[in-house]
Design a protein around this motif. Structure first.
Motif, PDB file in Angstrom:
ATOM      1  N   PRO A  18     -60.280 -53.899  26.267  1.00  0.00           N
ATOM      2  CA  PRO A  18     -59.224 -53.061  26.187  1.00  0.00           C
ATOM      3  C   PRO A  18     -58.809 -52.829  24.787  1.00  0.00           C
ATOM      4  O   PRO A  18     -59.053 -53.513  23.817  1.00  0.00           O
ATOM      5  N   SER A  19     -58.001 -51.679  24.628  1.00  0.00           N
ATOM      6  CA  SER A  19     -57.390 -51.274  23.397  1.00  0.00           C
ATOM      7  C   SER A  19     -56.360 -52.178  22.845  1.00  0.00           C
ATOM      8  O   SER A  19     -55.445 -52.483  23.860  1.00  0.00           O
ATOM      9  N   THR A  20     -56.578 -52.328  21.567  1.00  0.00           N
ATOM     10  CA  THR A  20     -55.327 -53.253  20.852  1.00  0.00           C
ATOM     11  C   THR A  20     -54.223 -52.595  20.746  1.00  0.00           C
ATOM     12  O   THR A  20     -53.257 -52.982  20.441  1.00  0.00           O
ATOM     13  N   ARG A  21     -54.227 -51.196  20.512  1.00  0.00           N
ATOM     14  CA  ARG A  21     -53.083 -50.377  20.286  1.00  0.00           C
ATOM     15  C   ARG A  21     -53.376 -49.124  21.150  1.00  0.00           C
ATOM     16  O   ARG A  21     -54.192 -48.630  21.361  1.00  0.00           O
ATOM     17  N   PRO A  22     -51.834 -48.585  21.247  1.00  0.00           N
ATOM     18  CA  PRO A  22     -52.038 -47.296  22.060  1.00  0.00           C
ATOM     19  C   PRO A  22     -52.844 -46.169  21.501  1.00  0.00           C
ATOM     20  O   PRO A  22     -52.508 -46.272  20.170  1.00  0.00           O
ATOM     21  N   CYS A  23     -53.619 -45.631  22.108  1.00  0.00           N
ATOM     22  CA  CYS A  23     -54.584 -44.560  21.270  1.00  0.00           C
ATOM     23  C   CYS A  23     -53.751 -43.175  21.611  1.00  0.00           C
ATOM     24  O   CYS A  23     -53.574 -42.766  22.643  1.00  0.00           O
ATOM     25  N   VAL A  24     -53.201 -42.506  20.672  1.00  0.00           N
ATOM     26  CA  VAL A  24     -52.281 -41.338  20.745  1.00  0.00           C
ATOM     27  C   VAL A  24     -52.834 -40.132  19.879  1.00  0.00           C
ATOM     28  O   VAL A  24     -53.382 -40.274  18.739  1.00  0.00           O
ATOM     29  N   THR A  25     -53.144 -38.920  20.352  1.00  0.00           N
ATOM     30  CA  THR A  25     -53.386 -37.696  19.671  1.00  0.00           C
ATOM     31  C   THR A  25     -52.144 -37.075  19.759  1.00  0.00           C
ATOM     32  O   THR A  25     -51.431 -36.444  20.786  1.00  0.00           O
ATOM     33  N   VAL A  26     -52.003 -36.542  18.377  1.00  0.00           N
ATOM     34  CA  VAL A  26     -50.695 -35.769  18.171  1.00  0.00           C
ATOM     35  C   VAL A  26     -51.279 -34.066  17.427  1.00  0.00           C
ATOM     36  O   VAL A  26     -52.315 -34.246  16.937  1.00  0.00           O
ATOM     37  N   PRO A  27     -50.572 -33.100  17.709  1.00  0.00           N
ATOM     38  CA  PRO A  27     -50.806 -32.021  16.990  1.00  0.00           C
ATOM     39  C   PRO A  27     -51.251 -31.930  15.554  1.00  0.00           C
ATOM     40  O   PRO A  27     -50.572 -33.047  14.864  1.00  0.00           O
ATOM     41  N   ARG A  28     -52.036 -31.220  15.199  1.00  0.00           N
ATOM     42  CA  ARG A  28     -52.642 -31.522  13.615  1.00  0.00           C
ATOM     43  C   ARG A  28     -51.270 -31.254  12.439  1.00  0.00           C
ATOM     44  O   ARG A  28     -51.193 -31.743  11.539  1.00  0.00           O
ATOM     45  N   THR A  29     -50.240 -30.543  13.056  1.00  0.00           N
ATOM     46  CA  THR A  29     -49.222 -30.181  12.272  1.00  0.00           C
ATOM     47  C   THR A  29     -48.087 -31.248  12.221  1.00  0.00           C
ATOM     48  O   THR A  29     -47.077 -31.092  11.489  1.00  0.00           O
ATOM     49  N   SER A  30     -48.273 -32.117  13.134  1.00  0.00           N
ATOM     50  CA  SER A  30     -47.276 -33.383  13.239  1.00  0.00           C
ATOM     51  C   SER A  30     -47.231 -34.263  12.113  1.00  0.00           C
ATOM     52  O   SER A  30     -48.206 -34.528  11.376  1.00  0.00           O
ATOM     53  N   ARG A  31     -45.943 -34.660  12.022  1.00  0.00           N
ATOM     54  CA  ARG A  31     -45.964 -35.741  10.878  1.00  0.00           C
ATOM     55  C   ARG A  31     -46.373 -37.148  11.547  1.00  0.00           C
ATOM     56  O   ARG A  31     -46.452 -37.207  12.788  1.00  0.00           O
ATOM     57  N   LYS A  32     -46.778 -38.008  10.869  1.00  0.00           N
ATOM     58  CA  LYS A  32     -47.214 -39.435  11.133  1.00  0.00           C
ATOM     59  C   LYS A  32     -45.989 -40.012  12.183  1.00  0.00           C
ATOM     60  O   LYS A  32     -45.219 -40.489  11.460  1.00  0.00           O
ATOM     61  N   PRO A  33     -46.190 -40.294  13.226  1.00  0.00           N
ATOM     62  CA  PRO A  33     -45.104 -40.933  14.027  1.00  0.00           C
ATOM     63  C   PRO A  33     -45.100 -42.467  13.640  1.00  0.00           C
ATOM     64  O   PRO A  33     -45.959 -43.132  13.148  1.00  0.00           O
ATOM     65  N   ALA A  34     -44.003 -42.943  13.566  1.00  0.00           N
ATOM     66  CA  ALA A  34     -43.767 -44.618  13.600  1.00  0.00           C
ATOM     67  C   ALA A  34     -44.360 -45.411  14.666  1.00  0.00           C
ATOM     68  O   ALA A  34     -44.617 -44.954  15.608  1.00  0.00           O
TER      69      ALA A  34
END
Length: 288
Positions: free
Chosen positions: A78-94
């Motif tokens: 199982p993944s240890t952290r949520p795997c999230v894909t964001v748009p290339r222009t997005s800032r790094k989320p917290a």
């Protein structure tokens, strides 16, 4: 139940869980929220629903291993952290997230989760072979998408990682029953001279996990859930006696060996291959 689910790839039916755990233990875990029952006769780890919520909060979509778990596919771990894909222009989320950047089309996303084919290819491009193959095999076993869908998706994937994606799709098979067998297959491919097929048929014995007909070698992935009862023990004894009567060598590996002692598995199989090859040469010399 949580430990058993982790060994079974994060998702399991009631039948797979009973034996290693009990109905009472399972009911307690569900009541405590550690295990979810998303639908009839289906149990999974509770982290999946939370991962999707955090993906939306981060302004992205659930992807990679987290998306595979969302589809109730069995994974190596199982993944240890949520795997999230964001748009290339997005800032790094917290937050503590496994982040990926990509501009996804509407066809590649459904309800804030990457589609099935995209999920397989994403995993194939970035994860080690055993992790990626476990996902691809699970997707093919489900039957919603087929090999052609994955081949098309791999061919259209970004250049970076495309070769890895093509290789995973080429090696994927819905015949392997679970991530345990997928990971074992990767180790068996490392052994020179060994040519196994998954779910090989042995006369008067039945289907075995892996079979090398040329060398007469059977390799079994011994899952805990199939060996906890007296009936299971008797069934195994009959199977292995049947293989011995045909002159087959049966090699058995546990989940712990495959996951935590891969070098031991490869070395053991290399010894078996060397011995069987020597026997074959000896028989040929005697006939000559």
């Amino acid at each position: 139940p949580v430990q058993v689910l982790q060994r079974l790839g994060g998702v399991a039916t009631l039948g797979e869980l009973l034996g290693p755990t009990t109905r009472a233990q399972l009911a307690t875990a569900v009541a405590a929220g550690r295990v979810l029952r998303p639908r009839h006769n289906r149990y999974c780890l509770a982290d999946v629903a939370e991962a999707r919520r955090r993906a939306v909060a981060a302004g992205g979509v659930l992807s990679h291993l987290s998306a595979a778990e969302h589809y109730e596919w069995k994974v190596k771990a199982p993944s240890t952290r949520p795997c999230v894909t964001v748009p290339r222009t997005s800032r790094k989320p917290a937050g503590d997230l496994e982040l990926h950047w990509a501009d996804l089309s509407d066809k590649e996303v459904h309800r804030q989760v990457t589609g099935r084919a995209r999920t397989v290819i994403d995993c194939a491009r970035v994860y080690p072979l055993d992790v990626a193959l476990s996902v691809a095999d699970s997707a093919l076993r489900e039957g919603v998408i087929d090999r052609h869908d994955l081949e098309v998706a791999a061919a259209r994937s970004p250049r970076t990682g495309r070769a890895r994606a093509v290789r995973v799709v080429d090696l994927a098979s819905g015949k392997r029953a679970n991530p345990f067998e997928s990971c074992l297959a990767v180790l068996l491919w490392e052994v020179r001279g060994l040519e196994v097929v998954p779910q090989g048929h042995v006369p008067r014995v039945g289907w075995v996990d892996f079979l090398d007909r040329r060398l007469g070698v059977v390799v079994e992935a011994e899952s805990l859930e199939h060996h906890w009862s007296v009936a299971g023990l008797r069934r195994d004894v009959l199977r292995y006696t049947g293989c011995a009567r045909l002159g087959l060598v049966v090699v058995r590996f546990t989940w712990d060996e495959v996951m935590f002692r891969p070098a031991h598995v490869v070395e053991a199989m290399a010894d078996v291959v060397a011995w069987r090859t020597m026997q074959a040469v000896g028989r040929h010399s005697l006939r000559a």
